[in-house]
Design an enzyme around this catalytic site. Structure first.
Site, PDB file in Angstrom:
ATOM      1  N   ASP A 175      16.418   2.822   6.319  1.00 32.62           N
ATOM      2  CA  ASP A 175      16.619   4.573   6.467  1.00 32.62           C
ATOM      3  C   ASP A 175      17.345   4.844   7.586  1.00 32.62           C
ATOM      4  O   ASP A 175      18.363   5.943   7.415  1.00 32.62           O
ATOM      5  CB  ASP A 175      15.266   5.345   6.314  1.00 32.62           C
ATOM      6  N   ASP A 219      11.246  -2.107  -8.073  1.00 32.29           N
ATOM      7  CA  ASP A 219      12.034  -3.072  -7.141  1.00 32.29           C
ATOM      8  C   ASP A 219      13.250  -2.061  -6.698  1.00 32.29           C
ATOM      9  O   ASP A 219      14.016  -1.677  -7.468  1.00 32.29           O
ATOM     10  CB  ASP A 219      12.420  -4.290  -7.978  1.00 32.29           C
ATOM     11  N   ALA A 276       0.898  -1.213   0.003  1.00 24.98           N
ATOM     12  CA  ALA A 276      -0.207   0.020  -0.111  1.00 24.98           C
ATOM     13  C   ALA A 276       1.123   1.355   0.041  1.00 24.98           C
ATOM     14  O   ALA A 276       0.419   2.221  -0.766  1.00 24.98           O
ATOM     15  CB  ALA A 276      -1.046  -0.056   1.117  1.00 24.98           C
ATOM     16  N   HIS A 284      16.544   7.194  -4.406  1.00 26.56           N
ATOM     17  CA  HIS A 284      16.600   6.511  -5.722  1.00 26.56           C
ATOM     18  C   HIS A 284      15.380   6.508  -6.490  1.00 26.56           C
ATOM     19  O   HIS A 284      15.422   6.468  -8.010  1.00 26.56           O
ATOM     20  CB  HIS A 284      17.116   5.157  -5.134  1.00 26.56           C
TER      21      HIS A 284
HETATM   22  P1  IMP Z   1      10.973  -4.826  -2.714  1.00 26.88           P
HETATM   23  O1  IMP Z   1       9.537  -4.474  -2.233  1.00 26.88           O
HETATM   24  O2  IMP Z   1      11.225  -6.201  -3.061  1.00 26.88           O
HETATM   25  O3  IMP Z   1      11.564  -3.825  -3.949  1.00 26.88           O
HETATM   26  O4  IMP Z   1      11.831  -4.499  -1.430  1.00 26.88           O
HETATM   27  C1  IMP Z   1      12.521  -3.056  -1.231  1.00 26.88           C
HETATM   28  C2  IMP Z   1      13.210  -3.441   0.103  1.00 26.88           C
HETATM   29  O5  IMP Z   1      14.340  -2.486   0.072  1.00 26.88           O
HETATM   30  C3  IMP Z   1      12.482  -2.652   1.240  1.00 26.88           C
HETATM   31  O6  IMP Z   1      11.851  -3.581   1.998  1.00 26.88           O
HETATM   32  C4  IMP Z   1      13.395  -1.858   1.961  1.00 26.88           C
HETATM   33  O7  IMP Z   1      13.928  -2.665   3.053  1.00 26.88           O
HETATM   34  C5  IMP Z   1      14.715  -1.480   1.114  1.00 26.88           C
HETATM   35  N1  IMP Z   1      14.292  -0.334   0.575  1.00 26.88           N
HETATM   36  C6  IMP Z   1      13.822   0.198  -0.525  1.00 26.88           C
HETATM   37  N2  IMP Z   1      13.934   1.476  -0.627  1.00 26.88           N
HETATM   38  C7  IMP Z   1      13.922   1.968   0.508  1.00 26.88           C
HETATM   39  C8  IMP Z   1      14.115   3.210   1.178  1.00 26.88           C
HETATM   40  O8  IMP Z   1      14.005   4.368   0.509  1.00 26.88           O
HETATM   41  N3  IMP Z   1      14.411   3.346   2.400  1.00 26.88           N
HETATM   42  C9  IMP Z   1      14.831   2.308   3.114  1.00 26.88           C
HETATM   43  N4  IMP Z   1      14.788   1.183   2.673  1.00 26.88           N
HETATM   44  C10 IMP Z   1      14.335   0.837   1.339  1.00 26.88           C
END
Ligand code: IMP
Length: 202
Positions: free
Chosen positions: A159, A75, A17, A184
């Site tokens: 973070d 991702d 969400a 990013h």
């Molecule tokens: P995804 O949902 O498989 O893309 O997993 C992304 C994971 O990367 C998240 O659960 C976070 O742990 C980490 N992550 C991605 N973007 C951020 C961010 O902006 N801040 C902190 N952790 C992030």
């Protein structure tokens, strides 16, 4: 030349969400009706790719095929230089079944202990796929370093241990708007907009 997005409805290929809300807000100026994969009850494909780009494409293609609509997937994760890019595409999985990022951050620090080089980056791949199998993909990043102990309670995930280059506060301490302007995800999104949406919206 990238294919332009010229429709008025888009699926956000995520059941998260928070991500749906964030991407939906970024797309607001472009008069696109946004619907989430969760709302459409689409299956979540297994993230079997070896890179952020692979996984973003895999999720976007699956949603586009199942819904018959263009679909956008994200991702992302943290990549630590001295850990050869880990946790990388396994960033979410390092938090375990309870999604406990205190555990994941500790694991990063323990593996890094003693390392002089604390360089890291957050990476985000955004893939836009059409039902005919065409896709465009963009990768954004923000460089910084890992700090310890964790600081701040504003962000999520990793973070509290990430300080972007040129900043003194972690991503969990700075104003969220400031983070979103340099993140990013913002980097990847600006590339997507320039290639596929420019001249639409604002
Ligand atoms: P995804 O949902 O498989 O893309 O997993 C992304 C994971 O990367 C998240 O659960 C976070 O742990 C980490 N992550 C991605 N973007 C951020 C961010 O902006 N801040 C902190 N952790 C992030």
């Amino acid at each position: 030349m990238a294919r332009r997005f010229d429709q008025n409805k888009l699926v956000i290929a995520s059941h998260n969400a928070g991500k749906v809300r964030e991407i939906g807000a970024l797309l607001e100026p472009f008069n696109v009706e946004v619907v989430s994969a969760g709302t459409l009850n689409l299956d979540e494909p297994e993230e079997t790719g070896e890179t952020f780009v692979d996984n973003a494409l895999l999720k976007a293609h699956a949603a586009a095929k199942a819904s018959g609509l263009p679909s956008l997937a994200d991702d992302s994760g943290l990549s630590v230089w001295t850990l050869s890019g880990a946790p990388g595409i396994y960033s979410a999985r390092w938090a375990g079944p309870d999604k406990d990022f205190t555990v994941a951050m500790k694991k990063v620090e323990e593996l890094m202990r003693g390392a002089e080089d604390r360089t890291a980056a957050f990476i985000c791949a955004l893939a836009l796929a059409w039902p005919d199998g065409h896709a465009e993909v963009f990768e954004g990043s923000v460089s910084g370093e890992i700090v310890w102990p964790p600081r701040g309670d504003k962000g999520f995930g990793y973070d509290p241990i990430f300080v972007a280059d040129g900043e003194t506060q972690t991503f969990a301490e700075i104003d969220p708007a400031r983070k979103h302007a340099m993140s990013h995800r913002a980097d990847a999104f600006h590339q997507l907009v320039a290639a596929c949406f420019a001249d639409q919206g604002t």
